[in-house]
Design a protein around this motif. Structure first.
Motif, PDB file in Angstrom:
ATOM      1  N   VAL A 122       0.843  -1.196   0.000  1.00  0.00           N
ATOM      2  CA  VAL A 122       0.000   0.000   0.000  1.00  0.00           C
ATOM      3  C   VAL A 122       0.879   1.247   0.000  1.00  0.00           C
ATOM      4  N   GLU A 123       1.907   1.256   0.834  1.00  0.00           N
ATOM      5  CA  GLU A 123       2.820   2.396   0.906  1.00  0.00           C
ATOM      6  C   GLU A 123       3.551   2.593  -0.423  1.00  0.00           C
ATOM      7  N   ARG A 124       3.991   1.497  -1.031  1.00  0.00           N
ATOM      8  CA  ARG A 124       4.678   1.587  -2.325  1.00  0.00           C
ATOM      9  C   ARG A 124       3.732   2.158  -3.385  1.00  0.00           C
ATOM     10  N   GLY A 125       2.465   1.758  -3.354  1.00  0.00           N
ATOM     11  CA  GLY A 125       1.479   2.298  -4.286  1.00  0.00           C
ATOM     12  C   GLY A 125       1.260   3.788  -4.084  1.00  0.00           C
ATOM     13  N   GLN A 126       1.277   4.228  -2.837  1.00  0.00           N
ATOM     14  CA  GLN A 126       1.131   5.656  -2.556  1.00  0.00           C
ATOM     15  C   GLN A 126       2.340   6.440  -3.053  1.00  0.00           C
ATOM     16  N   ARG A 127       3.543   5.877  -2.898  1.00  0.00           N
ATOM     17  CA  ARG A 127       4.747   6.541  -3.410  1.00  0.00           C
ATOM     18  C   ARG A 127       4.718   6.602  -4.934  1.00  0.00           C
ATOM     19  N   LEU A 128       4.239   5.536  -5.571  1.00  0.00           N
ATOM     20  CA  LEU A 128       4.122   5.521  -7.028  1.00  0.00           C
ATOM     21  C   LEU A 128       3.166   6.615  -7.487  1.00  0.00           C
ATOM     22  N   GLY A 129       2.010   6.711  -6.858  1.00  0.00           N
ATOM     23  CA  GLY A 129       1.039   7.736  -7.223  1.00  0.00           C
ATOM     24  C   GLY A 129       1.601   9.134  -7.075  1.00  0.00           C
ATOM     25  N   ALA A 130       2.290   9.383  -5.968  1.00  0.00           N
ATOM     26  CA  ALA A 130       2.885  10.695  -5.735  1.00  0.00           C
ATOM     27  C   ALA A 130       3.948  11.009  -6.784  1.00  0.00           C
ATOM     28  N   LEU A 131       4.751  10.018  -7.130  1.00  0.00           N
ATOM     29  CA  LEU A 131       5.786  10.207  -8.148  1.00  0.00           C
ATOM     30  C   LEU A 131       5.150  10.572  -9.490  1.00  0.00           C
ATOM     31  N   LEU A 132       4.117   9.869  -9.887  1.00  0.00           N
ATOM     32  CA  LEU A 132       3.469  10.140 -11.171  1.00  0.00           C
ATOM     33  C   LEU A 132       2.805  11.511 -11.182  1.00  0.00           C
ATOM     34  N   ARG A 133       2.184  11.891 -10.063  1.00  0.00           N
ATOM     35  CA  ARG A 133       1.576  13.230  -9.988  1.00  0.00           C
ATOM     36  C   ARG A 133       2.639  14.312 -10.134  1.00  0.00           C
ATOM     37  N   ALA A 152      -0.777   7.652 -22.950  1.00  0.00           N
ATOM     38  CA  ALA A 152      -0.264   6.372 -22.460  1.00  0.00           C
ATOM     39  C   ALA A 152      -1.173   5.198 -22.834  1.00  0.00           C
ATOM     40  N   HIS A 153      -2.310   5.500 -23.476  1.00  0.00           N
ATOM     41  CA  HIS A 153      -3.282   4.471 -23.871  1.00  0.00           C
ATOM     42  C   HIS A 153      -3.851   3.735 -22.662  1.00  0.00           C
ATOM     43  N   VAL A 154      -4.119   4.494 -21.598  1.00  0.00           N
ATOM     44  CA  VAL A 154      -4.828   3.956 -20.431  1.00  0.00           C
ATOM     45  C   VAL A 154      -6.020   4.879 -20.180  1.00  0.00           C
ATOM     46  N   SER A 155      -6.982   4.397 -19.460  1.00  0.00           N
ATOM     47  CA  SER A 155      -8.144   5.241 -19.186  1.00  0.00           C
ATOM     48  C   SER A 155      -7.778   6.295 -18.141  1.00  0.00           C
ATOM     49  N   PRO A 156      -8.414   7.460 -18.239  1.00  0.00           N
ATOM     50  CA  PRO A 156      -8.182   8.478 -17.206  1.00  0.00           C
ATOM     51  C   PRO A 156      -8.514   7.956 -15.808  1.00  0.00           C
ATOM     52  N   GLU A 157      -9.523   7.109 -15.700  1.00  0.00           N
ATOM     53  CA  GLU A 157      -9.877   6.542 -14.395  1.00  0.00           C
ATOM     54  C   GLU A 157      -8.763   5.655 -13.851  1.00  0.00           C
ATOM     55  N   THR A 158      -8.116   4.892 -14.726  1.00  0.00           N
ATOM     56  CA  THR A 158      -6.986   4.063 -14.288  1.00  0.00           C
ATOM     57  C   THR A 158      -5.864   4.944 -13.765  1.00  0.00           C
ATOM     58  N   LEU A 159      -5.528   5.992 -14.492  1.00  0.00           N
ATOM     59  CA  LEU A 159      -4.470   6.895 -14.040  1.00  0.00           C
ATOM     60  C   LEU A 159      -4.868   7.562 -12.727  1.00  0.00           C
ATOM     61  N   ARG A 160      -6.115   7.977 -12.608  1.00  0.00           N
ATOM     62  CA  ARG A 160      -6.597   8.605 -11.374  1.00  0.00           C
ATOM     63  C   ARG A 160      -6.446   7.647 -10.190  1.00  0.00           C
ATOM     64  N   LYS A 161      -6.813   6.384 -10.384  1.00  0.00           N
ATOM     65  CA  LYS A 161      -6.717   5.400  -9.306  1.00  0.00           C
ATOM     66  C   LYS A 161      -5.266   5.134  -8.922  1.00  0.00           C
ATOM     67  N   ILE A 162      -4.380   5.083  -9.903  1.00  0.00           N
ATOM     68  CA  ILE A 162      -2.960   4.852  -9.610  1.00  0.00           C
ATOM     69  C   ILE A 162      -2.394   6.056  -8.865  1.00  0.00           C
TER      70      ILE A 162
END
Length: 100
Positions: free
Chosen positions: A11-22, A37-47
């Motif tokens: 969970v923590e790694r996922g939060q760091r990934l999201g922060a990095l992408l933002r 990136a050929h992904v849905s905006p909702e997928t990017l939002r969730k990540i």
């Protein structure tokens, strides 16, 4: 397929990934980034929000490419423990962790 609950470390790694992408996305819109990136905006939002803590490797690879991030840099950043020192490991293991 039964999906096991995520560990606190995942969970923590996922939060760091999201922060990095933002941070990497900066002022660029989420819609533009997702479409490029050929992904849905909702997928990017969730990540980015950490709601998808273990996105598929091809998804992260596509987003990183659009944002000009190397996968090595992404892996190093998201796997830094609280002290800020990235653990060492094989690249193969890195790809397996991102894909889980």
């Amino acid at each position: 397929m039964v999906r096991l609950p995520l560990t606190p470390a995942e969970v923590e790694r996922g939060q760091r990934l999201g922060a990095l992408l933002r941070r990497a996305r900066g002022e660029r819109s989420m819609l533009e980034t997702a479409l490029d990136a050929h992904v849905s905006p909702e997928t990017l939002r969730k990540i980015e929000s950490g709601r998808v803590a273990t996105p598929a490797f091809p998804t992260i690879a596509a987003i990183a490419d659009v944002l000009g991030l190397s996968l090595d840099a992404v892996w190093a950043e998201i796997n830094q423990p609280e002290g800020g020192v990235a653990p060492t490991g094989s690249g193969h293991a890195a790809h397996e962790q991102l894909a889980s």
